[in-house]
Scaffold this motif. Structure first.
Motif, short mmCIF file in Angstrom:
data_model
loop_
_atom_site.label_atom_id
_atom_site.label_comp_id
_atom_site.label_asym_id
_atom_site.label_seq_id
_atom_site.Cartn_x
_atom_site.Cartn_y
_atom_site.Cartn_z
N ILE A 1 52.04 34.80 49.36
CA ILE A 1 51.84 35.83 48.34
C ILE A 1 53.14 36.52 47.97
O ILE A 1 53.36 36.87 46.81
N THR A 2 54.07 36.68 48.92
CA THR A 2 55.34 37.34 48.61
C THR A 2 56.17 36.50 47.66
O THR A 2 56.61 36.96 46.60
N THR B 1 54.36 35.84 44.11
CA THR B 1 54.36 37.05 43.27
C THR B 1 55.75 37.32 42.74
O THR B 1 55.94 37.65 41.56
N THR C 1 49.18 33.38 54.14
CA THR C 1 48.34 33.84 53.04
C THR C 1 46.98 33.15 53.03
O THR C 1 45.94 33.79 52.92
N ALA D 1 49.94 48.34 45.08
CA ALA D 1 49.89 46.89 45.26
C ALA D 1 48.47 46.36 45.04
O ALA D 1 48.28 45.31 44.41
N ILE E 1 47.18 43.68 42.23
CA ILE E 1 46.40 42.48 42.53
C ILE E 1 45.12 42.45 41.69
O ILE E 1 44.74 41.41 41.14
N GLN F 1 45.87 41.29 38.23
CA GLN F 1 46.11 39.84 38.14
C GLN F 1 44.81 39.05 38.24
O GLN F 1 44.71 37.93 37.73
N TYR G 1 43.72 33.13 44.69
CA TYR G 1 44.59 34.09 44.02
C TYR G 1 46.01 33.57 43.93
O TYR G 1 46.64 33.56 42.86
N VAL G 2 46.56 33.13 45.06
CA VAL G 2 47.98 32.75 45.08
C VAL G 2 48.22 31.44 44.32
O VAL G 2 49.26 31.26 43.69
N THR H 1 48.91 42.82 51.27
CA THR H 1 49.31 44.05 50.58
C THR H 1 50.80 44.30 50.70
O THR H 1 51.48 44.56 49.71
N THR I 1 52.85 41.97 48.55
CA THR I 1 52.86 42.36 47.15
C THR I 1 53.81 43.53 46.93
O THR I 1 54.55 43.57 45.95
N ARG J 1 57.18 43.15 44.47
CA ARG J 1 57.40 44.08 43.36
C ARG J 1 58.69 44.87 43.56
O ARG J 1 59.45 45.10 42.61
#
Length: 498
Positions: free
Chosen positions: A34-35, A38, A63, A100, A104, A107, A179-180, A353, A356, A360
């Motif tokens: 996810i890191t 994103t 993830t 965060a 999500i 998205q 999601y990812v 979390t 994310t 960001r």
């Protein structure tokens, strides 16, 4: 034992090609969780040339093996942050994590497969000794401005509470793998070059070059989004490494509904429901265990046994585990470290979390926007008073492991006596190596010495891997790296049968 997570089993596959050339870019992200994904999306939307390298498949690391829970507090408790730092820092943590989760949710609006749901987090105890922890967490959350209340019971289908039940409203859950994967597709559409099955085999941080088996990437900036940064980093000495085990059952007659249910105690579980593809699952995750120094299969079966006893679900359908790295002072490490790379680690079991938040924040920093919270999370921060006990325990444990392993001889066992499925640390002709015989009879013999910092690896029977107890590197029976800070594989040995 099959260890596929319910998330990876029920989400579409990604399908990105391997790196096949020598390329240049503005930013290289190593790690397709996810890191990294994103970050790739955000940077591509900024118009930057981004390359993402993933050793396996998108989401195949932590993830895709998480619990899919999103919350403003932390798994160790906001009260822990408040006690180590202060209420102002605890409030910053809540603000960052709430933002965060909102990101999500935004998205997920065009991604129904992510199954994003707002729900409460319910925290309670079944033993009197844990009641204090519930109350301290409630107070810390209230001081941080969270909407929190007390109830006198938990939903039907959960083990009963001994005392007050804390309810933190407006938290969330999602299908992290779906999601990812969708985020990666969007990043690629925005211009990011994403490559799966492209393990970094050499990382030149001075010249900003990463080399794989089939190509290389020269970048202006390198971001190590691999959960634990690859290579040698000072933060490795400041983190404890654990594995957590989870089981997804077919839902039984009792269904507590949407919620993150945390039951404290030695046998405590994290419990949640999932509805996907017309099926209903109950997911239970158990306590953490230090990597490399526990019985993996017994740990997973303990979760399965307790969950079966207290939840009375249907049959178990999926079993899996995930690794986490916990910082010494409760905050993650996000930012540039002494190698010149940007890193994101120390998330504990809060990676969805915090990952994310990190992506960001790093994207903003690379765009020239200072982020005060990222400065607080700097990998170079010096906060021994806030984590002295954790630091001391981790370093003592590492030194003890090194000494014990190097003073202890291997098993006096002939390789020919290894039955299919058996493993052993074997001394032979002055050398020590890790041996495993596969179910089909093939023998694998590799160096027992971790290529990261020289600890000796130990067998994980559940996941058929050699795990390092010092900093969490994990290797397949043939020596190839699965995860952790190690880059080089365990050296294969030509074992003589006898």
């Amino acid at each position: 034992m099959d260890t596929t997570s319910v998330w990876r089993a029920t989400a579409p596959g990604p399908g990105f090609a391997m790196l096949q050339d020598d390329v240049q870019c503005d930013v290289l992200a190593v790690g397709g969780g996810i890191t990294g994904v994103t970050l790739a999306l955000l940077l591509a939307e900024q118009g930057r040339r981004v390359v993402l390298l993933e050793a396996g498949e998108i989401g195949s690391g932590t993830t895709g093996h998480s619990t899919g829970n999103l919350y403003a507090t932390t798994s160790q408790g906001l009260s822990e942050i408040a006690s180590r730092w202060d209420d102002d820092v605890a409030r910053e943590v809540v603000t960052q994590r709430k933002a965060a989760i909102d990101f999500i949710e935004l998205q997920c609006r065009a991604n129904p497969l992510a199954v994003f749901t707002r729900c409460p987090l319910v925290l309670y105890a079944r033993e009197a000794s844990d009641d204090r922890g519930v109350e301290e967490e409630r107070q810390a959350l209230a001081r941080a401005g969270c909407l929190v209340r007390l109830d006198d019971r938990v939903p039907a289908g959960l083990p009963a509470a001994r005392g007050p039940v804390m309810v933190l409203e407006d938290q969330a859950q999602l299908q992290p793998q779906a999601y990812v994967v969708e985020l990666a597709r969007r990043a690629a559409k925005a211009g990011a070059s994403i490559h799966e099955h492209s393990r970094v085999l050499d990382l030149d941080t001075r010249n900003r070059v990463a080399t794989t088996a089939t190509g290389s990437v020269k970048a202006g900036e390198i971001v190590l989004a691999t959960h634990s940064p690859k290579g040698f980093h000072l933060v490795h000495a400041e983190m404890t490494v654990h594995r957590e085990y989870a089981v997804a059952f077919e839902a039984g007659a009792q269904d507590p509904g949407a919620g993150i249910f945390w039951w404290l105690g030695e046998e405590g579980l994290s419990i949640r429901m999932l509805g996907q593809g017309g099926k209903r699952y109950v997911i239970a995750a158990g306590p953490e265990h230090k990597t490399g120094v526990h019985n993996a299969k017994a740990s997973l079966l303990a979760v399965e046994h307790v969950a079966t006893q207290v939840l009375q679900p249907g049959p178990p359908l999926y079993r899996w585990s995930a690794q986490n790295y916990r910082s010494h002072d409760g905050l993650p490490y996000i930012g540039r470290d002494h190698t010149g790379c940007l890193i994101a680690t120390g998330f504990s079991t809060d990676g969805l979390t915090w990952g994310t938040v990190a992506a960001r924040g790093i994207a903003a920093e690379l765009a020239g926007q200072a982020d005060p919270f990222l400065q607080r999370c700097s990998p170079g921060r010096f906060t021994p008073a806030k984590g002295a006990r954790t630091l001391a325990e981790e370093n003592v444990a590492t030194v003890r492991t090194l000494v014990e392993d190097w003073l202890t001889h291997g098993q006096q066992e002939q390789l020919s006596s290894l039955a299919p499925g058996d493993s052993a640390i074997v001394d032979s002709e002055g050398e020590t190596f890790a041996a495993y015989r596969a179910r089909d009879g093939e023998l694998f013999a590799v160096s027992a010495v971790c290529t990261h910092l020289g600890c000796k690896v130990r067998w994980n029977s559940m996941e058929t891997s050699w795990d390092c107890p010092c900093h969490g590197s994990r290797f397949r029976p043939d020596g190839t790296v699965i995860e952790g800070p190690a880059i080089a594989a365990l050296r294969r040995k030509q074992a003589q049968l006898g």
